[in-house]
Design an enzyme around this catalytic site. Structure first.
Site, short mmCIF file in Angstrom:
data_model
loop_
_atom_site.label_atom_id
_atom_site.label_comp_id
_atom_site.label_asym_id
_atom_site.label_seq_id
_atom_site.Cartn_x
_atom_site.Cartn_y
_atom_site.Cartn_z
N THR A 26 0.85 -1.19 0.00
CA THR A 26 0.00 0.00 0.00
C THR A 26 0.88 1.24 0.00
O THR A 26 1.98 1.23 0.55
CB THR A 26 -0.95 0.03 1.22
OG1 THR A 26 -1.70 1.25 1.17
CG2 THR A 26 -0.21 -0.04 2.54
N GLY A 69 -1.52 5.63 6.49
CA GLY A 69 -2.52 5.32 7.52
C GLY A 69 -2.89 3.86 7.50
O GLY A 69 -2.96 3.19 8.53
N LYS A 70 -3.09 3.34 6.27
CA LYS A 70 -3.41 1.92 6.11
C LYS A 70 -2.27 1.04 6.60
O LYS A 70 -2.49 0.06 7.31
CB LYS A 70 -3.54 1.61 4.61
CG LYS A 70 -4.90 1.67 4.04
CD LYS A 70 -4.77 1.04 2.66
CE LYS A 70 -5.98 1.18 1.83
NZ LYS A 70 -5.87 0.46 0.56
N GLU A 104 -1.56 0.31 -11.30
CA GLU A 104 -2.70 1.19 -11.48
C GLU A 104 -3.99 0.47 -11.06
O GLU A 104 -4.21 -0.68 -11.42
CB GLU A 104 -2.80 1.59 -12.96
CG GLU A 104 -3.63 2.84 -13.16
CD GLU A 104 -4.00 3.05 -14.63
OE1 GLU A 104 -4.96 3.79 -14.89
OE2 GLU A 104 -3.33 2.46 -15.50
N ASP A 125 -8.09 -3.21 -1.44
CA ASP A 125 -8.81 -2.08 -1.99
C ASP A 125 -9.97 -1.84 -1.04
O ASP A 125 -10.68 -2.78 -0.66
CB ASP A 125 -9.29 -2.32 -3.42
CG ASP A 125 -9.68 -0.99 -4.08
OD1 ASP A 125 -9.13 0.05 -3.69
OD2 ASP A 125 -10.54 -1.00 -4.97
N ASP A 170 -12.42 9.07 8.06
CA ASP A 170 -12.69 8.78 9.48
C ASP A 170 -13.32 9.95 10.25
O ASP A 170 -14.21 9.71 11.07
CB ASP A 170 -11.40 8.33 10.20
CG ASP A 170 -11.06 6.89 9.89
OD1 ASP A 170 -11.94 6.15 9.41
OD2 ASP A 170 -9.90 6.49 10.12
N LYS A 197 -10.60 1.34 16.88
CA LYS A 197 -10.89 1.32 15.43
C LYS A 197 -10.65 -0.08 14.86
O LYS A 197 -11.49 -0.62 14.16
CB LYS A 197 -10.06 2.37 14.68
CG LYS A 197 -10.34 2.31 13.18
CD LYS A 197 -9.63 3.34 12.31
CE LYS A 197 -9.93 3.02 10.84
NZ LYS A 197 -9.26 3.89 9.89
N HIS A 210 -13.74 -2.21 9.08
CA HIS A 210 -13.80 -3.06 7.90
C HIS A 210 -12.46 -3.77 7.69
O HIS A 210 -12.40 -4.96 7.44
CB HIS A 210 -14.15 -2.19 6.68
CG HIS A 210 -13.33 -0.92 6.57
ND1 HIS A 210 -13.16 -0.07 7.64
CD2 HIS A 210 -12.61 -0.40 5.55
CE1 HIS A 210 -12.38 0.93 7.26
NE2 HIS A 210 -12.02 0.76 6.01
N ARG A 211 -11.36 -3.03 7.87
CA ARG A 211 -10.02 -3.59 7.67
C ARG A 211 -9.71 -4.63 8.74
O ARG A 211 -9.16 -5.70 8.43
CB ARG A 211 -9.00 -2.45 7.70
CG ARG A 211 -7.55 -2.86 7.42
CD ARG A 211 -6.70 -1.64 7.10
NE ARG A 211 -7.25 -0.95 5.95
CZ ARG A 211 -7.90 0.22 6.01
NH1 ARG A 211 -8.02 0.86 7.15
NH2 ARG A 211 -8.41 0.76 4.92
P1 ITT Z 1 -3.32 1.89 -1.77
O1 ITT Z 1 -4.19 1.64 -2.97
O2 ITT Z 1 -1.90 2.15 -2.13
O3 ITT Z 1 -3.47 0.83 -0.73
P2 ITT Z 1 -5.14 4.10 -1.36
O4 ITT Z 1 -5.28 5.20 -0.36
O5 ITT Z 1 -5.22 4.46 -2.82
O6 ITT Z 1 -3.82 3.27 -1.06
P3 ITT Z 1 -7.56 2.59 -1.73
O7 ITT Z 1 -7.47 2.61 -3.19
O8 ITT Z 1 -7.96 1.33 -1.04
O9 ITT Z 1 -6.22 3.02 -1.01
O10 ITT Z 1 -8.53 3.79 -1.35
C1 ITT Z 1 -9.11 3.78 -0.18
C2 ITT Z 1 -9.63 5.17 0.14
O11 ITT Z 1 -10.85 4.96 0.86
C3 ITT Z 1 -8.68 5.87 1.07
O12 ITT Z 1 -7.80 6.74 0.39
C4 ITT Z 1 -9.63 6.61 2.00
O13 ITT Z 1 -10.03 7.83 1.41
C5 ITT Z 1 -10.85 5.67 2.06
N1 ITT Z 1 -10.70 4.72 3.19
C6 ITT Z 1 -10.37 3.41 3.15
N2 ITT Z 1 -10.26 2.89 4.36
C7 ITT Z 1 -10.51 3.89 5.22
C8 ITT Z 1 -10.53 3.99 6.63
O14 ITT Z 1 -10.22 2.97 7.42
N3 ITT Z 1 -10.84 5.18 7.14
C9 ITT Z 1 -11.13 6.22 6.37
N4 ITT Z 1 -11.11 6.23 5.05
C10 ITT Z 1 -10.80 5.07 4.46
#
Ligand code: ITT
Length: 203
Positions: free
Chosen positions: A7, A11-12, A40, A69, A162, A182, A187-188
């Site tokens: 990723t 934050g993730k 991509e 995702d 969040d 959290k 979900h995660r």
């Molecule tokens: P990677 O693809 O590199 O993992 P990304 O930020 O692009 O990073 P995603 O495509 O999965 O990740 O997009 C997820 C978006 O959804 C993220 O940027 C946040 O805006 C939102 N999101 C996902 N999980 C979240 C969470 O736990 N809390 C708040 N917003 C979240």
């Protein structure tokens, strides 16, 4: 076991470490990789995007990978921002929003603008996580967190949406919870725990 968590979202990554390390899994990040490689996300579903990322990173780095995702689905917006959650500010649906401070803030500003005066504020976070190893073995799991969109942002924790997401059964936003709180309901957190259970059975 060492797994590359593929990723680009800090934050993730922090949350994945907190979720995986208690199971004795060593988490590598893209920052630990010398050679840079980007995938991509151009698919129409969370699962397809997560599979694409996990497979391509696993092949490129020759390491077992977990990719995710995730996103926010808002009922009155027909599931938007959905797979466009990360770049919601920049898509035509609902008009574009200028990035002044950060993309997260621009996304939140757009969401609150579209939700102004709307009484049905139901929403959910969705996570699809995929494990893939270079020998072409894969597993996946999903997790949901139901809640509502608040009228204004509150809290400093977490990331993304969040500050405007209030999980069901809570009087606080996700950004006002501790990382442990959290992870317990997110979900995660749910998706990762399911994935680890599946991994334990086969490895
Ligand atoms: P990677 O693809 O590199 O993992 P990304 O930020 O692009 O990073 P995603 O495509 O999965 O990740 O997009 C997820 C978006 O959804 C993220 O940027 C946040 O805006 C939102 N999101 C996902 N999980 C979240 C969470 O736990 N809390 C708040 N917003 C979240």
């Amino acid at each position: 076991m060492r797994i590359l968590v593929a990723t680009t979202n800090k934050g993730k990554l922090k949350e994945f470490k907190q979720l995986l390390e208690p199971f004795g899994i060593e988490v590598l990040s893209l920052d630990d990789m010398e050679e840079k490689f980007e995938v991509e996300e151009d698919k129409q579903t969370f699962l397809e995007n997560a599979i694409k990322k996990a497979k391509e990173y696993a092949k490129f780095y020759n390491l077992p990978v977990i990719a995710e995702d995730a996103g926010l689905e808002v009922e009155v917006l027909n599931g938007y921002p959905g797979v466009y959650s990360a770049r919601f500010y920049d898509i035509d649906f609902g008009g574009k929003e200028e990035v002044l401070d950060s993309k997260d803030k621009a996304n939140i500003k757009k969401l609150l603008r579209l939700m102004e005066g709307v009484s049905n504020r139901k929403a959910r976070f969705v996570s699809n996580v995929v494990f893939y190893s270079p020998d072409d073995f894969g597993l996946w799991a999903e997790g949901y967190c139901e809640g509502v969109i608040t009228e204004e942002p509150k809290g400093e924790g977490g990331f993304g949406y969040d500050p405007v997401f209030q999980p069901e059964g809570y009087e606080k936003t996700m950004a006002q919870l501790t990382p442990e709180e959290k992870n317990k309901i997110s979900h995660r957190g749910k998706a990762v725990r399911k994935l680890v259970e599946k991994l334990k059975k086969v490895l």
